[in-house]
Design a protein around this motif. Structure first.
Motif, PDB file in Angstrom:
ATOM      1  N   ARG A   1      12.159  -6.753  -6.057  1.00  0.00           N
ATOM      2  CA  ARG A   1      13.427  -6.341  -6.681  1.00  0.00           C
ATOM      3  C   ARG A   1      14.198  -5.404  -5.760  1.00  0.00           C
TER       4      ARG A   1
ATOM      5  N   LEU B   1      -7.682  -8.650   6.632  1.00  0.00           N
ATOM      6  CA  LEU B   1      -8.496  -8.599   5.420  1.00  0.00           C
ATOM      7  C   LEU B   1      -8.482  -7.197   4.830  1.00  0.00           C
ATOM      8  N   ALA B   2      -8.562  -6.216   5.712  1.00  0.00           N
ATOM      9  CA  ALA B   2      -8.576  -4.834   5.241  1.00  0.00           C
ATOM     10  C   ALA B   2      -7.285  -4.515   4.500  1.00  0.00           C
ATOM     11  N   GLY B   3      -6.154  -4.971   5.082  1.00  0.00           N
ATOM     12  CA  GLY B   3      -4.884  -4.738   4.423  1.00  0.00           C
ATOM     13  C   GLY B   3      -4.812  -5.444   3.080  1.00  0.00           C
ATOM     14  N   ALA B   4      -5.375  -6.651   3.022  1.00  0.00           N
ATOM     15  CA  ALA B   4      -5.354  -7.393   1.767  1.00  0.00           C
ATOM     16  C   ALA B   4      -6.155  -6.651   0.703  1.00  0.00           C
ATOM     17  N   ARG B   5      -7.277  -6.016   1.082  1.00  0.00           N
ATOM     18  CA  ARG B   5      -8.058  -5.269   0.105  1.00  0.00           C
ATOM     19  C   ARG B   5      -7.360  -3.995  -0.300  1.00  0.00           C
ATOM     20  N   ALA B   6      -6.636  -3.378   0.649  1.00  0.00           N
ATOM     21  CA  ALA B   6      -6.000  -2.095   0.347  1.00  0.00           C
ATOM     22  C   ALA B   6      -4.718  -2.267  -0.454  1.00  0.00           C
ATOM     23  N   ALA B   7      -4.102  -3.443  -0.360  1.00  0.00           N
ATOM     24  CA  ALA B   7      -2.801  -3.645  -1.010  1.00  0.00           C
ATOM     25  C   ALA B   7      -2.935  -3.637  -2.521  1.00  0.00           C
ATOM     26  N   ASP B   8      -1.954  -3.092  -3.181  1.00  0.00           N
ATOM     27  CA  ASP B   8      -1.890  -3.120  -4.636  1.00  0.00           C
ATOM     28  C   ASP B   8      -1.012  -4.291  -5.034  1.00  0.00           C
ATOM     29  N   PRO B   9      -1.608  -5.382  -5.541  1.00  0.00           N
ATOM     30  CA  PRO B   9      -0.799  -6.575  -5.820  1.00  0.00           C
ATOM     31  C   PRO B   9       0.283  -6.316  -6.864  1.00  0.00           C
ATOM     32  N   THR B  10       0.023  -5.355  -7.773  1.00  0.00           N
ATOM     33  CA  THR B  10       1.006  -5.139  -8.829  1.00  0.00           C
ATOM     34  C   THR B  10       2.293  -4.516  -8.298  1.00  0.00           C
TER      35      THR B  10
ATOM     36  N   THR C   1       0.830  -1.204   0.000  1.00  0.00           N
ATOM     37  CA  THR C   1       0.000   0.000   0.000  1.00  0.00           C
ATOM     38  C   THR C   1       0.861   1.249   0.000  1.00  0.00           C
ATOM     39  N   GLY C   2       2.176   1.082  -0.044  1.00  0.00           N
ATOM     40  CA  GLY C   2       3.065   2.233  -0.101  1.00  0.00           C
ATOM     41  C   GLY C   2       3.336   2.883   1.233  1.00  0.00           C
ATOM     42  N   ARG C   3       2.881   2.253   2.327  1.00  0.00           N
ATOM     43  CA  ARG C   3       3.118   2.865   3.640  1.00  0.00           C
ATOM     44  C   ARG C   3       4.536   2.613   4.144  1.00  0.00           C
TER      45      ARG C   3
END
Lengths: 266, 226
Positions: free
Chosen positions: B92, B76-85, B52-54
């Motif tokens: 890397r 669950l909330a974190g999983a929804r907020a996360a950007d998988p890409t 999520t960039g935090r």
């Protein structure tokens, strides 16, 4: 629907191979654009939005294939049609979209992620999510937060959980909503930043002509009044958020769970 | 080097393989699958915070664990907020800072497998010698092939020890099905105990057969990637 002429060549002649019709509406400060491209022959077309920025429709959280900035490239089948929809925080202009390029199809175009591997890493990761599906929990698995008071903004209105601007309602998918008990503030902050930018443009006009143009950009003097009221609300909400954040920070710094002790006791 | 550990289905011992291989390769293990969620670790950012960039990826690496670990997000909330890409760049960045990364990827065919596979320089498939495990693993192998990530090894995990002849023919058959060399890891109570305690087996029993096998596997994988 407003029909626009077919593709214009540089010398001004038109070739009626593909035709673009469009419709534009505005609701709650968001402009929605529908484009409808028809063609006698199968073609690859490029459409350019005259509204900037573009909030493209999203599939599983990423912009649907074809969108890059304010341009969309897609395929119109022979004697068929291509529908393009998007939203923008910018005010409506006419025409909102224009057909800027077309190329007759030579062979079948497909958009598997194998082909996107040549398009670079960013396109591949987006294509992977689109084609394989997102693995996150469904929206209703995440509980709603308890609301605090009516005057703070409701985070249920933040539609996008990625770091980008909220997307439009058109297209195949509106993407994921924010998680309910861990609200994503970026869409809300982004909207405030947009309003600040608009206000700055309105306040730096040098003459009456510029002022009229700036007012037209926003959507008329009524829209300017709405903007002023919204900015006042933004100030109030940010002040409340700051106060609440400080209180929570103070509370957090004074709390620590005695985990080691508790573990020994169970 | 980024090595993605995956499987066709869960329950084949993928996380144990990932954890122990990371120990032998001196790599950071990225828990993409909740597999190491109950390992003891200090508070701090996790993979959801990174996605999520935090938090920067390097901030989320816990070096104090027996194996350096970038832990999974657990809400669950974190999983929804996360950007998988964002996973590919994050992994890397960890590789740039630490040199080697092992990703414990989920099993299956969704993008939470596809993205770790894409991020990896090579992958390793964990299977058990059962029809469902191998059938599912073949699908994951096809996904890796479509994404362009080479399969470095198939690990045939938790095998019993029947007669040697039967083992050889089974191993050859699996190797030709998957198009990759096969390493067999026998069932090991020492390994299971170490994993339950949150340690790589080489830390608790460096001379036991499981430790030796992981050492050999790690050198083989390194050799095939160099």
């Amino acid at each position: 629907m407003h029909p626009s002429s077919g593709f214009k060549y540089q010398d001004g002649t038109t070739d009626p191979m593909a035709a673009l019709d469009w419709a534009v509406t505005q609701t709650d400060g968001v402009t929605f654009v529908e484009g409808y491209v028809t063609s006698d022959i199968g073609e690859q077309v490029r459409i350019e939005s005259n509204l900037d920025p573009v909030w493209p429709p999203r599939s599983r959280g990423v912009p649907v294939a074809g969108w890059e900035g304010t341009q969309f490239e897609g395929t119109v089948p022979a004697e068929g049609y291509l529908v393009v929809g998007y939203a923008s925080p910018a005010g409506p202009v006419e025409p909102p979209v224009e057909l800027t390029a077309e190329t007759p199809l030579v062979e079948e175009d497909s958009c598997s992620f194998e082909q996107s591997l040549e398009g670079g890493d960013n396109e591949t990761v987006r294509a992977l999510v689109r084609s394989l599906g997102e693995a996150g929990p469904p929206r209703d698995a995440v509980p709603l937060p308890t609301s605090v008071d009516d005057s703070t903004p409701s985070f249920e209105n933040c539609e996008d959980q990625t770091q980008e601007r909220p997307q439009g309602e058109t297209g195949t998918q509106t993407g994921n909503s924010s998680s309910r008990n861990q609200p994503d503030l970026d869409p809300w902050f982004g909207a405030i930043e947009d309003r600040i930018g608009t206000a700055q443009r309105l306040s730096t006009v040098a003459d009456a002509d510029q002022a009229r143009a700036a007012i037209d950009d926003v959507g008329g003097i009524e829209a300017v009044r709405t903007l002023q009221a919204q900015l006042a609300a933004d100030r109030r909400h940010l002040h409340q958020l700051t106060e609440r954040t400080e209180t929570l920070r103070t509370d957090l710094s004074g709390v620590d769970v005695p985990l080691a002790t508790l573990e020994r006791l169970i | 080097m980024i090595l993605t550990i995956t499987a066709g289905k869960g329950g084949v011992g993928k996380t144990t393989v990932a954890y122990n291989l990371a120990a032998e390769l001196d790599a950071v293990v990225v828990d993409g699958d909740l597999g190491m969620a109950d390992l003891p670790q200090a508070r701090g950012p996790d993979l959801h915070d990174v996605l999520t960039g935090r938090a920067a990826p390097v901030e989320a690496v816990h070096e104090e664990c027996p194996v350096a670990l970038l832990p999974c997000g657990r809400s669950l909330a974190g999983a929804r907020a996360a950007d998988p890409t964002a996973l590919v760049e994050a992994v890397r960045a960890v590789e740039d800072a630490y040199g080697s990364v092992v990703i414990d990827s989920p099993a299956g065919l969704c993008s939470d497998v596809g993205l770790p596979l894409f991020a990896g320089d090579a992958c390793l498939l964990v299977v058990r010698p059962t029809r469902p495990a191998i059938a599912d693993a073949i699908r994951t192998r096809e996904l890796a092939r479509a994404i362009g990530t080479p399969l470095a090894q198939v690990v045939l995990n938790r095998v019993d020890t029947p007669s040697l002849d039967a083992q050889d023919s089974r191993r050859d058959s699996i190797a030709s099905t998957f198009g990759a060399p096969v390493t067999e890891l026998p069932d090991s109570e020492t390994l299971a105990r170490a994993q339950r305690a949150g340690h790589p087996v080489r830390a608790v029993a460096p001379e036991c057969p499981a430790s030796t096998q992981f050492r050999t596997l790690a050198r083989t994988v390194e050799g095939s990637l160099s």
